[in-house]
Design a protein around this motif. Structure first.
Motif, PDB file in Angstrom:
ATOM      1  N   ASP A   1     -20.579   4.112   2.061  1.00 53.55           N
ATOM      2  CA  ASP A   1     -20.241   5.349   1.360  1.00 53.55           C
ATOM      3  C   ASP A   1     -20.207   5.149  -0.152  1.00 53.55           C
ATOM      4  O   ASP A   1     -19.317   5.622  -0.839  1.00 53.55           O
ATOM      5  CB  ASP A   1     -18.894   5.897   1.846  1.00 53.55           C
ATOM      6  N   ARG A   2     -21.175   4.399  -0.672  1.00 57.78           N
ATOM      7  CA  ARG A   2     -21.328   4.119  -2.098  1.00 57.78           C
ATOM      8  C   ARG A   2     -20.118   3.416  -2.697  1.00 57.78           C
ATOM      9  O   ARG A   2     -19.832   3.531  -3.885  1.00 57.78           O
ATOM     10  CB  ARG A   2     -21.614   5.395  -2.878  1.00 57.78           C
ATOM     11  N   GLU A   3     -19.372   2.709  -1.892  1.00 55.15           N
ATOM     12  CA  GLU A   3     -18.202   2.005  -2.381  1.00 55.15           C
ATOM     13  C   GLU A   3     -18.365   0.525  -2.087  1.00 55.15           C
ATOM     14  O   GLU A   3     -18.784   0.131  -1.018  1.00 55.15           O
ATOM     15  CB  GLU A   3     -16.960   2.527  -1.652  1.00 55.15           C
ATOM     16  N   LEU A   4     -18.040  -0.288  -3.072  1.00 53.21           N
ATOM     17  CA  LEU A   4     -18.134  -1.725  -2.903  1.00 53.21           C
ATOM     18  C   LEU A   4     -17.100  -2.184  -1.875  1.00 53.21           C
ATOM     19  O   LEU A   4     -15.927  -1.837  -1.967  1.00 53.21           O
ATOM     20  CB  LEU A   4     -17.876  -2.413  -4.243  1.00 53.21           C
ATOM     21  N   ILE A   5     -17.530  -2.932  -0.887  1.00 55.63           N
ATOM     22  CA  ILE A   5     -16.597  -3.480   0.093  1.00 55.63           C
ATOM     23  C   ILE A   5     -16.838  -4.976   0.200  1.00 55.63           C
ATOM     24  O   ILE A   5     -17.834  -5.490  -0.267  1.00 55.63           O
ATOM     25  CB  ILE A   5     -16.737  -2.821   1.485  1.00 55.63           C
ATOM     26  N   SER A   6     -15.928  -5.668   0.806  1.00 57.25           N
ATOM     27  CA  SER A   6     -16.118  -7.091   1.050  1.00 57.25           C
ATOM     28  C   SER A   6     -15.696  -7.378   2.477  1.00 57.25           C
ATOM     29  O   SER A   6     -15.132  -6.529   3.157  1.00 57.25           O
ATOM     30  CB  SER A   6     -15.299  -7.916   0.057  1.00 57.25           C
ATOM     31  N   ILE A   7     -15.936  -8.597   2.896  1.00 60.73           N
ATOM     32  CA  ILE A   7     -15.547  -8.950   4.262  1.00 60.73           C
ATOM     33  C   ILE A   7     -14.032  -8.979   4.414  1.00 60.73           C
ATOM     34  O   ILE A   7     -13.526  -8.979   5.522  1.00 60.73           O
ATOM     35  CB  ILE A   7     -16.178 -10.293   4.701  1.00 60.73           C
ATOM     36  N   THR A   8     -13.291  -8.983   3.316  1.00 56.45           N
ATOM     37  CA  THR A   8     -11.832  -8.975   3.392  1.00 56.45           C
ATOM     38  C   THR A   8     -11.248  -7.575   3.293  1.00 56.45           C
ATOM     39  O   THR A   8     -10.044  -7.414   3.267  1.00 56.45           O
ATOM     40  CB  THR A   8     -11.214  -9.852   2.286  1.00 56.45           C
ATOM     41  N   GLY A   9     -12.096  -6.569   3.203  1.00 59.39           N
ATOM     42  CA  GLY A   9     -11.594  -5.205   3.166  1.00 59.39           C
ATOM     43  C   GLY A   9     -11.927  -4.509   1.866  1.00 59.39           C
ATOM     44  O   GLY A   9     -12.671  -5.021   1.035  1.00 59.39           O
ATOM     45  N   PRO A  10     -11.355  -3.329   1.680  1.00 60.67           N
ATOM     46  CA  PRO A  10     -11.691  -2.515   0.509  1.00 60.67           C
ATOM     47  C   PRO A  10     -11.117  -3.086  -0.786  1.00 60.67           C
ATOM     48  O   PRO A  10     -10.191  -3.899  -0.771  1.00 60.67           O
ATOM     49  CB  PRO A  10     -11.043  -1.167   0.834  1.00 60.67           C
ATOM     50  N   LEU A  11     -11.663  -2.626  -1.870  1.00 60.51           N
ATOM     51  CA  LEU A  11     -11.156  -2.991  -3.184  1.00 60.51           C
ATOM     52  C   LEU A  11      -9.834  -2.263  -3.399  1.00 60.51           C
ATOM     53  O   LEU A  11      -9.769  -1.038  -3.297  1.00 60.51           O
ATOM     54  CB  LEU A  11     -12.177  -2.599  -4.253  1.00 60.51           C
ATOM     55  N   MET A  12      -8.785  -3.008  -3.682  1.00 60.32           N
ATOM     56  CA  MET A  12      -7.461  -2.451  -3.900  1.00 60.32           C
ATOM     57  C   MET A  12      -7.209  -2.355  -5.401  1.00 60.32           C
ATOM     58  O   MET A  12      -7.741  -3.139  -6.183  1.00 60.32           O
ATOM     59  CB  MET A  12      -6.388  -3.340  -3.263  1.00 60.32           C
ATOM     60  N   THR A  13      -6.374  -1.391  -5.794  1.00 60.39           N
ATOM     61  CA  THR A  13      -6.004  -1.211  -7.193  1.00 60.39           C
ATOM     62  C   THR A  13      -4.489  -1.104  -7.289  1.00 60.39           C
ATOM     63  O   THR A  13      -3.868  -0.391  -6.508  1.00 60.39           O
ATOM     64  CB  THR A  13      -6.624   0.081  -7.764  1.00 60.39           C
ATOM     65  N   VAL A  14      -3.916  -1.830  -8.241  1.00 60.93           N
ATOM     66  CA  VAL A  14      -2.497  -1.683  -8.563  1.00 60.93           C
ATOM     67  C   VAL A  14      -2.420  -1.146  -9.980  1.00 60.93           C
ATOM     68  O   VAL A  14      -3.094  -1.648 -10.882  1.00 60.93           O
ATOM     69  CB  VAL A  14      -1.735  -3.021  -8.442  1.00 60.93           C
ATOM     70  N   SER A  15      -1.615  -0.104 -10.155  1.00 60.18           N
ATOM     71  CA  SER A  15      -1.469   0.546 -11.443  1.00 60.18           C
ATOM     72  C   SER A  15       0.016   0.754 -11.715  1.00 60.18           C
ATOM     73  O   SER A  15       0.716   1.323 -10.880  1.00 60.18           O
ATOM     74  CB  SER A  15      -2.209   1.882 -11.402  1.00 60.18           C
ATOM     75  N   ILE A  16       0.485   0.280 -12.871  1.00 62.43           N
ATOM     76  CA  ILE A  16       1.895   0.442 -13.261  1.00 62.43           C
ATOM     77  C   ILE A  16       1.923   1.256 -14.549  1.00 62.43           C
ATOM     78  O   ILE A  16       1.325   0.867 -15.554  1.00 62.43           O
ATOM     79  CB  ILE A  16       2.577  -0.919 -13.495  1.00 62.43           C
ATOM     80  N   LYS A  17       2.610   2.390 -14.520  1.00 68.15           N
ATOM     81  CA  LYS A  17       2.688   3.266 -15.689  1.00 68.15           C
ATOM     82  C   LYS A  17       4.117   3.307 -16.215  1.00 68.15           C
ATOM     83  O   LYS A  17       5.062   3.536 -15.456  1.00 68.15           O
ATOM     84  CB  LYS A  17       2.231   4.678 -15.320  1.00 68.15           C
ATOM     85  N   ASN A  18       4.263   3.103 -17.514  1.00 66.61           N
ATOM     86  CA  ASN A  18       5.575   3.187 -18.149  1.00 66.61           C
ATOM     87  C   ASN A  18       5.856   4.635 -18.523  1.00 66.61           C
ATOM     88  O   ASN A  18       5.140   5.231 -19.323  1.00 66.61           O
ATOM     89  CB  ASN A  18       5.626   2.310 -19.399  1.00 66.61           C
ATOM     90  N   GLU A  19       6.916   5.203 -17.959  1.00 69.53           N
ATOM     91  CA  GLU A  19       7.324   6.568 -18.303  1.00 69.53           C
ATOM     92  C   GLU A  19       8.665   6.584 -19.018  1.00 69.53           C
ATOM     93  O   GLU A  19       9.319   7.612 -19.092  1.00 69.53           O
ATOM     94  CB  GLU A  19       7.332   7.441 -17.046  1.00 69.53           C
ATOM     95  N   ASN A  20       9.070   5.437 -19.533  1.00 69.42           N
ATOM     96  CA  ASN A  20      10.307   5.335 -20.293  1.00 69.42           C
ATOM     97  C   ASN A  20      10.047   5.614 -21.767  1.00 69.42           C
ATOM     98  O   ASN A  20       8.917   5.521 -22.240  1.00 69.42           O
ATOM     99  CB  ASN A  20      10.902   3.928 -20.148  1.00 69.42           C
ATOM    100  N   ASP A  21      11.113   5.950 -22.496  1.00 74.80           N
ATOM    101  CA  ASP A  21      10.989   6.205 -23.933  1.00 74.80           C
ATOM    102  C   ASP A  21      10.952   4.916 -24.735  1.00 74.80           C
ATOM    103  O   ASP A  21      10.808   4.945 -25.951  1.00 74.80           O
ATOM    104  CB  ASP A  21      12.151   7.086 -24.410  1.00 74.80           C
ATOM    105  N   TYR A  22      11.109   3.775 -24.091  1.00 75.65           N
ATOM    106  CA  TYR A  22      11.067   2.482 -24.778  1.00 75.65           C
ATOM    107  C   TYR A  22       9.826   1.698 -24.342  1.00 75.65           C
ATOM    108  O   TYR A  22       9.193   2.015 -23.334  1.00 75.65           O
ATOM    109  CB  TYR A  22      12.340   1.675 -24.496  1.00 75.65           C
ATOM    110  N   HIS A  23       9.484   0.687 -25.137  1.00 71.83           N
ATOM    111  CA  HIS A  23       8.377  -0.200 -24.788  1.00 71.83           C
ATOM    112  C   HIS A  23       8.833  -1.098 -23.641  1.00 71.83           C
ATOM    113  O   HIS A  23       9.906  -1.720 -23.723  1.00 71.83           O
ATOM    114  CB  HIS A  23       7.977  -1.066 -25.985  1.00 71.83           C
ATOM    115  N   LEU A  24       8.042  -1.152 -22.599  1.00 71.43           N
ATOM    116  CA  LEU A  24       8.377  -1.941 -21.415  1.00 71.43           C
ATOM    117  C   LEU A  24       7.474  -3.169 -21.361  1.00 71.43           C
ATOM    118  O   LEU A  24       6.244  -3.049 -21.321  1.00 71.43           O
ATOM    119  CB  LEU A  24       8.194  -1.101 -20.145  1.00 71.43           C
ATOM    120  N   GLY A  25       8.095  -4.349 -21.376  1.00 68.74           N
ATOM    121  CA  GLY A  25       7.339  -5.593 -21.223  1.00 68.74           C
ATOM    122  C   GLY A  25       7.075  -5.840 -19.743  1.00 68.74           C
ATOM    123  O   GLY A  25       7.991  -5.751 -18.928  1.00 68.74           O
ATOM    124  N   VAL A  26       5.829  -6.125 -19.396  1.00 72.16           N
ATOM    125  CA  VAL A  26       5.446  -6.348 -18.001  1.00 72.16           C
ATOM    126  C   VAL A  26       4.589  -7.614 -17.923  1.00 72.16           C
ATOM    127  O   VAL A  26       3.634  -7.764 -18.691  1.00 72.16           O
ATOM    128  CB  VAL A  26       4.650  -5.150 -17.422  1.00 72.16           C
TER     129      VAL A  26
END
Length: 151
Positions: free
Chosen positions: A35-60
């Motif tokens: 379905d036009r999506e890159l796959i591998s023998i270990t499964g689909p490509l996963m994405t982790v996304s972390i968004k800062n919604e605080n009023d301060y700078h967040l160190g990650v």
């Protein structure tokens, strides 16, 4: 007659070897598409996304046992993101440390294959005032507070 039989045998074996190499290369290739999506023998490509919604700078600072993505300072609205495939044994684990200046907010397991593979393909986390909320792209559930800040 014997020399031509040996020649035919060598030709057949060479052809089988070449076909085997091509098939193995195709199976192991990351270029398999569904379905036009890159796959591998270990499964689909996963994405982790972390968004800062605080009023301060967040160190990650995020990493796994094998890969360190480094420290980033996120302003309000900024995102820390990476993509990967789970390992074959489904033991993929990524964890992140969070800081508000000199205040340690905690170190949390952001991606656990056994927990998150069915929960999300794009695993979105939002850092807010009281902690980190996890969102699922596979279910219409509301976001859940996974981790409360230590301080």
């Amino acid at each position: 007659m014997i020399n031509s039989s040996k020649g035919n045998l060598i030709s057949i074996m060479s052809s089988k070897f070449t076909i085997s190499i091509v098939v193995i290369s195709f199976i192991c290739s990351e270029a398999l598409q569904q379905d036009r999506e890159l796959i591998s023998i270990t499964g689909p490509l996963m994405t982790v996304s972390i968004k800062n919604e605080n009023d301060y700078h967040l160190g990650v600072h995020c990493k796994s046992a094998n890969k360190d993505f480094g420290f980033r300072l996120l302003k309000k609205g900024e995102i820390y993101e990476w993509k990967f495939h789970n390992n074959l044994t489904k033991t993929t684990l990524y964890f992140c440390g969070f800081h508000d200046g000199q205040i340690d907010k905690g170190i949390f397991d952001i991606y656990i294959a056994l927990r998150d593979e069915e929960r999300c393909k794009i695993c979105t986390w939002k850092a807010v005032k009281d902690g980190i909320y996890g969102y699922s792209d596979k279910r219409p559930e509301p976001a859940l507070l996974f981790y409360k800040w230590l301080k």
